[in-house]
Enzyme design. Structure first.
Site, PDB file in Angstrom:
ATOM      1  N   GLY A 306      32.038  58.472  57.586  1.00  0.00           N
ATOM      2  CA  GLY A 306      33.344  59.060  57.881  1.00  0.00           C
ATOM      3  C   GLY A 306      33.941  59.767  56.681  1.00  0.00           C
ATOM      4  CG  ASP A 307      34.468  59.551  52.278  1.00  0.00           C
ATOM      5  OD1 ASP A 307      35.641  59.818  52.638  1.00  0.00           O
ATOM      6  OD2 ASP A 307      34.163  59.312  51.097  1.00  0.00           O
ATOM      7  CB  ALA A 308      30.971  64.408  55.698  1.00  0.00           C
TER       8      ALA A 308
END
Ligand SMILES: Nc1ncnc2c1ncn2[C@@H]1O[C@H](COP(=O)(O)OP(=O)(O)O)[C@@H](O)[C@H]1O
Ligand SMILES: [Mg+2]
Length: 422
Positions: A306-308
């Site tokens: 969830g961190d792109a």
């Protein structure tokens, strides 16, 4: 007029591949102003400082013709070169400056920045008269030279170090030796991050994501680390720097820089359509890079990353002028750390929700990014086919924490039927 009534300025000279780019002036008021050198502006074949200064970018000539000024902060292109979070605090402490003194931080870290830009503090007598004249009654000064422990800059939030590898041992890069590896030490906040990142990056590579060389390194092979808090874990994650080749620099910038956003805007100021459109439109091989980008988008969903956000995508300039999508980095199964996490960092075809995303969403992403869908679809088909064939077996032999593996396998079963993995 006496000196005390004259404003003092600090000046950094910016160069790229030994070519003068311009001057960054820090005023006492806190204003920071970057002005480009005439010779740089007028050079049609200049190296690319940021995509927005590339001759093919709309209005680049106008953008580069005027000074870039900001209060307190540096202009985003430069601000994004500095560390965030814990590493920034560590460095600010070592340098005895405030964490928000961006000009100060850049002047100390300017010899080893991400990419190929070099920022060098100028001796007052070397500051050109034209630079002084642009700011009225001013006198140039230089900060006292401190010799801090870690004189490199890496963006991002996690604690990490730029290191030089020799025979399996890693040394902090110092002086005029550039580090060729980024080493991310284990986190005191989240468990087993290095093995998580190593596993996620390896799974990504298996389905056609281009990644740099990666390794897990025992902490006792890291020399001369500063005093930092470490958990009771023995491994760090190491990734070969793609912006270094032996002792030469290769320029790169992340998508916060490309889109002129600050680091704090990395989650909420853009979407994957915008990034896709820029890659397809400006890359030296737009189609190949758009296909690679699509693969990575799907992989981030499959791996519950969830961190792109904007800072986890970069352009690299191998020929100094033309952008290409950089190799992938910072792919982590973040859902195991964040309870209830079920979202991508940015919107994809109007949705962020992993468990909603279907092939249709990718089609609408491609349409909006103006990338031909027929050239994208086969790449997504291949990713999901390979993931289904390989991942359930491969993950068994990878070093991710067992509980994290169970969570990832459960995540696979919840995905839309187009992408479900059993
Ligand atoms: N292999 C690499 N080569 C060059 N630069 C890299 C590489 N990996 C990461 N970076 C740069 O370092 C920054 C921080 O690394 P990242 O893995 O994203 O750490 P964090 O987890 O703290 O965000 C990235 O934003 C990127 O600019
Ligand atoms: Mg990152």
């Amino acid at each position: 007029m006496s000196d005390s009534r004259v404003d003092q300025i600090n000046v950094l000279k910016l160069t790229l591949h030994e070519r003068l780019v311009g001057y960054l002036v820090g005023l006492q008021s806190g204003q920071n102003i970057l002005s480009f050198a005439e010779a740089f502006k007028n050079d049609e074949g200049r190296p690319t400082f940021s995509l927005i200064t590339h001759p093919a970018f709309p209005h680049s000539e106008k953008i580069i013709s005027e000074p870039w000024a900001r209060n307190q902060k540096l202009p985003p292109t430069l601000s994004n070169l500095l560390p965030e979070g814990a590493l920034r605090e560590l460095m600010a402490q070592g340098l005895k400056v405030h964490v928000d003194s961006e000009f100060h931080l850049l002047s100390y870290l300017g010899a080893d920045l991400p990419g190929a830009l070099v920022a060098e503090p100028m001796e007052p007598e070397d500051v050109p008269a034209s630079v002084l004249a642009a700011h009225g009654q001013v006198k140039a000064v230089k900060f006292e030279k401190l010799s801090p422990e870690n004189q490199f800059s890496l963006a991002g939030v996690q604690m990490k170090f730029s290191m030089e590898e020799k025979d399996g041992r890693y040394n902090l890069s110092k002086g005029n030796v550039l580090g060729d590896w980024i080493v991310k030490t284990p986190s005191t906040k989240h468990k087993d991050v290095p093995v998580n990142e190593f596993t996620a990056m390896t799974l990504a590579q298996l389905v056609g994501v281009e990644i740099p060389e990666i390794k897990l390194v025992e902490l006792n092979n890291l020399e001369s680390l500063p005093q930092i808090n470490l958990p009771d874990e023995n491994l760090a994650f190491a990734i070969k720097r793609f912006d270094r080749d032996a002792n030469t620099r290769i320029h790169m910038e992340d998508f916060a820089q490309v889109l002129v956003k600050y680091p704090h805007e990395k989650y909420n100021s853009a979407n994957y359509e915008q990034i896709g459109r820029i890659i397809y439109g400006y890359s030296g091989d737009g189609l190949a890079d758009a296909q690679q980008f699509a693969r990575r988008l799907l992989v981030n969903i499959l791996l519950a990353n969830g961190d792109a956000h904007l800072k986890n995508w970069s352009l690299i300039y191998p020929d100094k002028i033309t952008p290409r999508l950089s190799p992938a980095y910072d792919i982590v199964t973040t859902s195991v750390y964040i309870k209830g996490e079920r979202n991508l960092a940015l919107n994809l075809g109007k949705s962020k929700e992993w468990y909603n995303v279907s092939m249709e969403h990718f089609k609408s992403w491609a349409d909006r990014a103006e990338i031909p869908w027929r050239a994208i679809k086969p790449h997504l088909d291949e990713v999901i086919e390979k993931a289904r064939n390989m991942w359930p077996k491969s993950i068994k032999d990878l070093p991710m924490n067992d509980q994290h593996k169970q969570k990832l396998i459960h995540h696979w079963s919840l995905l839309h039927k187009d992408f479900r993995i059993r």
